[in-house]
Write a protein that holds these residues in place. Structure first.
Motif, PDB file in Angstrom:
ATOM      1  N   GLY A 163     -93.737-107.657  18.417  1.00 59.36           N
ATOM      2  CA  GLY A 163     -94.910-107.380  17.603  1.00 59.36           C
ATOM      3  C   GLY A 163     -94.731-106.177  16.704  1.00 59.36           C
ATOM      4  O   GLY A 163     -93.681-105.530  16.662  1.00 59.36           O
ATOM      5  N   THR A 164     -95.778-105.886  15.970  1.00 64.42           N
ATOM      6  CA  THR A 164     -95.792-104.773  15.017  1.00 64.42           C
ATOM      7  C   THR A 164     -96.879-103.792  15.385  1.00 64.42           C
ATOM      8  O   THR A 164     -98.007-104.182  15.699  1.00 64.42           O
ATOM      9  N   ALA A 165     -96.521-102.518  15.392  1.00 61.40           N
ATOM     10  CA  ALA A 165     -97.494-101.452  15.629  1.00 61.40           C
ATOM     11  C   ALA A 165     -97.712-100.685  14.332  1.00 61.40           C
ATOM     12  O   ALA A 165     -96.740-100.288  13.672  1.00 61.40           O
ATOM     13  N   VAL A 166     -98.961-100.502  13.945  1.00 66.78           N
ATOM     14  CA  VAL A 166     -99.318 -99.746  12.745  1.00 66.78           C
ATOM     15  C   VAL A 166    -100.012 -98.463  13.180  1.00 66.78           C
ATOM     16  O   VAL A 166    -101.054 -98.517  13.859  1.00 66.78           O
ATOM     17  N   PHE A 167     -99.438 -97.331  12.833  1.00 68.94           N
ATOM     18  CA  PHE A 167     -99.987 -96.039  13.215  1.00 68.94           C
ATOM     19  C   PHE A 167    -100.565 -95.368  11.964  1.00 68.94           C
ATOM     20  O   PHE A 167     -99.827 -95.085  11.014  1.00 68.94           O
ATOM     21  N   LEU A 168    -101.883 -95.127  11.972  1.00 67.09           N
ATOM     22  CA  LEU A 168    -102.501 -94.434  10.846  1.00 67.09           C
ATOM     23  C   LEU A 168    -102.214 -92.947  10.966  1.00 67.09           C
ATOM     24  O   LEU A 168    -102.453 -92.329  12.021  1.00 67.09           O
ATOM     25  N   THR A 169    -101.697 -92.354   9.892  1.00 69.50           N
ATOM     26  CA  THR A 169    -101.310 -90.958   9.903  1.00 69.50           C
ATOM     27  C   THR A 169    -101.602 -90.328   8.559  1.00 69.50           C
ATOM     28  O   THR A 169    -101.582 -91.007   7.526  1.00 69.50           O
ATOM     29  N   ALA A 170    -101.843 -89.023   8.566  1.00 65.39           N
ATOM     30  CA  ALA A 170    -102.079 -88.300   7.315  1.00 65.39           C
ATOM     31  C   ALA A 170    -100.797 -87.679   6.784  1.00 65.39           C
ATOM     32  O   ALA A 170    -100.781 -87.161   5.671  1.00 65.39           O
ATOM     33  N   ASN A 171     -99.709 -87.724   7.597  1.00 67.11           N
ATOM     34  CA  ASN A 171     -98.468 -87.069   7.201  1.00 67.11           C
ATOM     35  C   ASN A 171     -97.296 -87.990   7.496  1.00 67.11           C
ATOM     36  O   ASN A 171     -96.988 -88.267   8.659  1.00 67.11           O
ATOM     37  N   GLN A 172     -96.623 -88.467   6.451  1.00 68.14           N
ATOM     38  CA  GLN A 172     -95.509 -89.389   6.612  1.00 68.14           C
ATOM     39  C   GLN A 172     -94.270 -88.722   7.199  1.00 68.14           C
ATOM     40  O   GLN A 172     -93.339 -89.407   7.632  1.00 68.14           O
ATOM     41  N   ASN A 173     -94.232 -87.401   7.245  1.00 70.45           N
ATOM     42  CA  ASN A 173     -93.036 -86.700   7.708  1.00 70.45           C
ATOM     43  C   ASN A 173     -93.096 -86.288   9.165  1.00 70.45           C
ATOM     44  O   ASN A 173     -92.146 -85.681   9.680  1.00 70.45           O
ATOM     45  N   SER A 174     -94.221 -86.540   9.833  1.00 70.72           N
ATOM     46  CA  SER A 174     -94.327 -86.170  11.243  1.00 70.72           C
ATOM     47  C   SER A 174     -94.688 -87.391  12.085  1.00 70.72           C
ATOM     48  O   SER A 174     -95.204 -88.391  11.571  1.00 70.72           O
ATOM     49  N   VAL A 175     -94.426 -87.292  13.377  1.00 72.63           N
ATOM     50  CA  VAL A 175     -94.692 -88.394  14.293  1.00 72.63           C
ATOM     51  C   VAL A 175     -96.191 -88.444  14.585  1.00 72.63           C
ATOM     52  O   VAL A 175     -96.766 -87.427  15.010  1.00 72.63           O
ATOM     53  N   PRO A 176     -96.846 -89.579  14.381  1.00 70.79           N
ATOM     54  CA  PRO A 176     -98.283 -89.668  14.698  1.00 70.79           C
ATOM     55  C   PRO A 176     -98.544 -89.407  16.177  1.00 70.79           C
ATOM     56  O   PRO A 176     -97.757 -89.815  17.046  1.00 70.79           O
ATOM     57  N   HIS A 177     -99.656 -88.724  16.465  1.00 68.15           N
ATOM     58  CA  HIS A 177    -100.011 -88.428  17.860  1.00 68.15           C
ATOM     59  C   HIS A 177    -100.166 -89.710  18.653  1.00 68.15           C
ATOM     60  O   HIS A 177     -99.808 -89.762  19.839  1.00 68.15           O
ATOM     61  N   ALA A 178    -100.714 -90.748  18.021  1.00 62.70           N
ATOM     62  CA  ALA A 178    -100.935 -92.007  18.727  1.00 62.70           C
ATOM     63  C   ALA A 178     -99.612 -92.622  19.173  1.00 62.70           C
ATOM     64  O   ALA A 178     -99.519 -93.208  20.259  1.00 62.70           O
ATOM     65  N   LEU A 179     -98.560 -92.476  18.375  1.00 65.14           N
ATOM     66  CA  LEU A 179     -97.248 -93.016  18.745  1.00 65.14           C
ATOM     67  C   LEU A 179     -96.683 -92.245  19.938  1.00 65.14           C
ATOM     68  O   LEU A 179     -96.144 -92.853  20.885  1.00 65.14           O
ATOM     69  N   LEU A 180     -96.807 -90.921  19.917  1.00 68.13           N
ATOM     70  CA  LEU A 180     -96.316 -90.117  21.036  1.00 68.13           C
ATOM     71  C   LEU A 180     -97.049 -90.454  22.319  1.00 68.13           C
ATOM     72  O   LEU A 180     -96.444 -90.590  23.391  1.00 68.13           O
ATOM     73  N   HIS A 181     -98.392 -90.589  22.238  1.00 69.12           N
ATOM     74  CA  HIS A 181     -99.174 -90.922  23.431  1.00 69.12           C
ATOM     75  C   HIS A 181     -98.809 -92.309  23.955  1.00 69.12           C
ATOM     76  O   HIS A 181     -98.718 -92.521  25.174  1.00 69.12           O
TER      77      HIS A 181
END
Length: 616
Positions: free
Chosen positions: A468-486
């Motif tokens: 599948g595909t995971a889409v993480f909404l983020t305000a900064n393309q250069n950092s890892v989204p918090h949702a991905l880390l969690h």
């Protein structure tokens, strides 16, 4: 074109179309005595030339040329002006502050316009039956309550309902004015600007004070521009020059002809110019017309709120589309409720149109001055006007705007404080939301891990990958989204494809096709994706993702999961940024704002939200 022009007459021109109800009465009462002939000629001349210069030339010809891809209003104008000064951060900040304050003042206009319009019409009862005067305020409050309840049906239906009524209104007031002019045609002398000049020469300070009443003839001019997205530029211009302006001039001069014959009619020259046998029907028609008059600023406030939300100056609110043909026709329930409450407060607190006229004008003239300033930047940077032409046009328009604004400042103690306080409150809310979002983004960026090293580490030490595909909404393309880390920390898995999604709102109403999608493939089936929308669009992320196949990233939405970090904002006085009370105000607004998932139209059954605490 004819149908849109009819709708524009019903929605856009109600405000300025009902100004004859109170303008001449308020302006000529500035000295508190019977008006003399020279005063009547002078005031009529000022009203006529104000409508020619301010409404016809400034708004209908000049300002409405500054359409931001079809959208109007001070927020759209501010965005257009900002696009022309990208190189100067300080100038952009200054223009943004000026534009936000102008938008805040427009809400003050949106409160006072319905109140004074309906009160002035219902007060016709006192002319027909003076004993019923105590019923004016409660009747007005009931009418306004039902007006705001009607808004949920949309400006499309409201325009079709109100258009024929307003056409009848303008025909009737033109005929009434014509009948009175025929009885005293000498009043037409006031068409000459000479009488306006003589009025200032002989009355001095009193003439300057009278400008505070003359500006009432211009109320609704800002709404012409704000409602441009509802009907388009050409229908609004066509309706003004061919129908509205002639009717208004005839009625104003008809009232002047009556006052030249009978100065004692100054207590209500509009209704006293009506033949007695038609007085009650005219009161009914005037009440309907003033209810419609409120529609211009109400629908303008809806449009401006959506633009403010998209540009990041307002918390997200539910927006209801009321027309399938015109995307600009919307209903914003929260704004509707706010305006209703404040309008009822104004009606009960001031009690009469005379008292409200003191509060009127400051918000209107303040917004007019700011609109001129922003339009001059657009003319210089977007249209390529030469600097001498900008200076000459700007000087002419600002002298008029500032004169009207200064005259209305004299009414602050008598009620002018009300729109200023209201506008200041809206200004604080808008700037607090904007600054608060900047602080939240700053904290998220400072606390985030760099994305590229993270991807390299994932490639060297791969976790379990699930289909599948995971889409993480983020305000900064250069950092890892918090949702991905969690997700990785707690679920110990990554999806086959991981998309870092950023949504950007442009300073144009509609994004062009070539700039809407920007895709950056990375190692390990990671992708950076930027979706761009215009400020007048509804950002529909699932729809936009379905169009990414052309860019090399096809989506099966049934096999796509959206991950979003929901920030729990906590005010901390130790953090630099805003005052503690503003931090707390922003935290309150953040908790009550429409969730980003609803704003971006992400389906709830494809969504996983992970909380994170942010201190500002």
């Amino acid at each position: 074109m004819a149908a849109l022009a009819l709708g524009a007459i019903g929605v856009v021109y109600g405000d300025i179309g009902t100004s004859p109800l109170y303008t001449l009465q308020t302006t000529l009462n500035y000295e508190g005595r019977m008006p003399q002939a020279d005063t009547i000629y002078g005031v009529l001349s000022l009203i006529f030339w104000a409508q020619i210069i301010v409404v016809s030339l400034k708004y209908v010809v000049f300002i409405m040329r500054a359409d931001n891809k079809g959208e109007g209003g001070i927020m759209a104008l501010m965005a257009l002006a900002l696009r022309g000064v990208r190189g100067s951060a300080r100038l952009r900040w200054l223009l943004a502050i000026v534009g936000i304050f102008g938008a805040a003042l427009f809400y003050g206009d949106g409160v006072i316009t319905p109140a004074i319009s309906v009160l002035s019409a219902v007060e016709g009862v006192k002319v027909a039956a003076p004993g019923l005067g105590h019923w004016v305020m409660p009747i007005s409050a009931v009418i306004l309550f039902f007006l705001f309840k009607l808004q949920r049906h949309g400006t499309d239906r409201v325009g079709k309902l109100f258009g024929p009524v307003m056409v009848l209104w303008f025909i009737v007031i033109a005929l009434i004015g014509l009948v009175n002019i025929v009885q005293n045609p000498h009043v037409l002398r006031a068409l000459s600007p000479h009488y306006g000049w003589e009025f200032f020469v002989h009355h001095g300070w009193s003439a300057f004070m009278a400008l505070g009443g003359v500006v009432l003839a211009l109320t609704g001019a800002e709404a012409l521009y704000a409602d441009m997205g509802h009907f388009g530029k050409r229908p609004i211009q066509l309706a003004w020059f061919s129908f509205i302006l002639p009717a208004l001039v005839l009625n104003y001069f008809g009232q002047g002809a009556l006052l030249l014959r009978d100065p004692s009619a100054i207590d209500n020259p509009f209704f006293k110019s009506v033949p007695s046998q038609f007085l009650y029907p005219m009161i009914g028609l005037a009440t309907l017309a003033t209810v419609i008059a409120s529609q211009a600023v109400i629908s303008g406030a809806f449009s401006m709120t959506r633009e403010a939300m998209s540009l990041g100056y307002s918390l997200r609110m539910p927006v209801v589309h009321t027309s399938r043909e015109m995307s600009g026709q919307i209903f914003v329930p929260w704004v509707n409720t706010f305006l209703l409450v404040m309008v009822l407060v104004a009606v009960v607190g001031f009690g009469s149109s005379d008292a409200l006229s003191a509060a009127y004008g400051i918000a209107v003239t303040g917004t007019m001055s700011i609109t001129t300033i922003l339009a001059l930047f657009v003319a210089r940077n977007q249209w390529g006007w030469r600097l001498p032409l900008v200076i000459v046009v700007g000087a002419c328009l600002l002298i008029i705007d500032v004169s009207f604004f200064s005259a209305n400042l004299l009414k602050i103690e008598a009620g002018g404080w009300f729109p200023l306080v209201l506008g200041l409150g809206v200004f604080i809310v808008m700037t607090t939301w904007r600054r608060g979002r900047e602080l939240v983004v700053r904290e998220i960026k400072q606390g985030g891990l760099a994305l590229l090293p993270f991807i390299e580490n994932i490639t060297e030490h791969p976790p379990l990958r699930v289909p599948g595909t995971a889409v993480f909404l983020t305000a900064n393309q250069n950092s890892v989204p918090h949702a991905l880390l969690h997700n990785l920390k707690h679920n110990k898995v990554l999806h086959e494809r991981n998309v870092m999604l950023t949504v950007e709102i442009l300073e144009t109403p509609v994004a062009d096709a070539e700039e809407r999608i920007h895709l950056l493939p990375m190692d390990g089936d990671f992708y950076g994706l930027e979706l761009r929308f215009g400020f007048a669009e509804d950002p529909n992320i699932p729809l936009a993702l379905s169009k990414c196949a052309k860019s090399g990233l096809p989506f099966d939405l049934m096999d796509t999961t959206f991950f979003l970090s929901r920030e729990n904002v906590v005010a901390d006085e130790r953090r630099p940024g805003m005052a503690l009370w503003r931090d707390r105000l922003f935290a309150f607004m953040s908790r009550n704002a429409l969730p980003a998932t609803a704003f971006f139209q992400i389906p709830g059954n494809r969504l996983i939200e992970l909380g994170t605490q942010v201190e500002i």
